[in-house]
Design a protein around this motif. Structure first.
Motif, PDB file in Angstrom:
ATOM      1  N   TYR A 118      -9.778 -15.321 -83.942  1.00 56.94           N
ATOM      2  CA  TYR A 118      -9.609 -14.137 -82.870  1.00 56.94           C
ATOM      3  C   TYR A 118      -8.289 -14.335 -82.218  1.00 56.94           C
ATOM      4  CZ  TYR A 118     -14.723 -14.291 -82.131  1.00 56.94           C
ATOM      5  OH  TYR A 118     -16.138 -14.266 -82.153  1.00 56.94           O
ATOM      6  N   LYS A 160      -5.703  -8.901 -71.921  1.00 57.37           N
ATOM      7  CA  LYS A 160      -6.598  -8.333 -72.717  1.00 57.37           C
ATOM      8  C   LYS A 160      -7.705  -9.562 -73.035  1.00 57.37           C
ATOM      9  CE  LYS A 160      -4.033  -4.727 -74.600  1.00 57.37           C
ATOM     10  NZ  LYS A 160      -3.683  -4.106 -75.783  1.00 57.37           N
ATOM     11  N   GLU A 161      -8.967  -8.968 -73.436  1.00 58.48           N
ATOM     12  CA  GLU A 161      -9.968  -9.958 -73.764  1.00 58.48           C
ATOM     13  C   GLU A 161      -9.587 -10.284 -75.144  1.00 58.48           C
ATOM     14  OE1 GLU A 161     -13.663  -8.023 -71.400  1.00 58.48           O
ATOM     15  OE2 GLU A 161     -13.645  -8.413 -73.401  1.00 58.48           O
ATOM     16  N   ARG A 162     -10.387 -11.734 -75.566  1.00 61.45           N
ATOM     17  CA  ARG A 162      -9.764 -12.113 -77.011  1.00 61.45           C
ATOM     18  C   ARG A 162     -10.728 -11.300 -77.904  1.00 61.45           C
ATOM     19  NH1 ARG A 162     -10.536 -18.678 -77.117  1.00 61.45           N
ATOM     20  NH2 ARG A 162      -8.882 -18.296 -75.377  1.00 61.45           N
ATOM     21  N   GLU A 163     -10.017 -11.141 -79.166  1.00 58.30           N
ATOM     22  CA  GLU A 163     -10.706 -10.218 -79.929  1.00 58.30           C
ATOM     23  C   GLU A 163     -10.994 -10.634 -81.429  1.00 58.30           C
ATOM     24  OE1 GLU A 163      -8.674  -6.558 -81.606  1.00 58.30           O
ATOM     25  OE2 GLU A 163      -6.738  -7.653 -81.500  1.00 58.30           O
ATOM     26  N   GLN A 195      -5.492 -13.119 -78.816  1.00 64.81           N
ATOM     27  CA  GLN A 195      -5.734 -12.852 -77.409  1.00 64.81           C
ATOM     28  C   GLN A 195      -4.105 -12.548 -76.904  1.00 64.81           C
ATOM     29  OE1 GLN A 195      -7.428 -15.488 -74.686  1.00 64.81           O
ATOM     30  NE2 GLN A 195      -8.000 -13.796 -73.420  1.00 64.81           N
TER      31      GLN A 195
END
Length: 120
Positions: free
Chosen positions: A37, A43-46, A39
């Motif tokens: 992941y 922002k959100e963790r992707e 981040q």
């Protein structure tokens, strides 16, 4: 319990390459799917890439054909080879894992994160 530790982050120029590693310890034999992941602030963790214990891989569209995820179950290691890096790849990258029997990520095991900065 499983502990995950990332290594390999750093500063790289656009177009360059950088390998990341994730070492699993503890009850690592019980790990199922794993993933990377990333981040950035605000922002959100992707999810960037994931790999099953059997080696089935999936990638986010933004990194497809540039990043390669792999794992070595015998060594309790997971890797992310990042090529053709772009400034938008700059982020903190996290290793993640789930117990075997759990099909989906994110799992309950997280590394501490490693900073990747793509800049000239």
């Amino acid at each position: 319990q499983v502990q995950l530790v990332e290594s390999g982050g750093g500063l790289v120029q656009p177009g360059g390459s950088l390998p990341l590693s994730c070492a699993a310890s503890g009850s690592a034999f019980s790990l199922g799917p794993m993933g990377w992941y990333r981040q950035t602030p605000g922002k959100e963790r992707e999810l960037v890439a994931s790999i099953s214990r059997a080696g089935s891989r999936k990638y986010a569209d933004s990194v497809k054909d540039r990043f390669t995820i792999s794992r070595d179950n015998g060594k309790n290691m997971m890797y992310l080879q990042m090529n053709s890096l772009k400034s938008e790849d700059t982020a903190v990258y996290y290793c993640n894992g789930a117990p075997s029997g759990i099909a989906a990520l994110p799992g309950s095991y997280w590394g501490q994160g490693t900073q990747v900065t793509v800049s000239s």
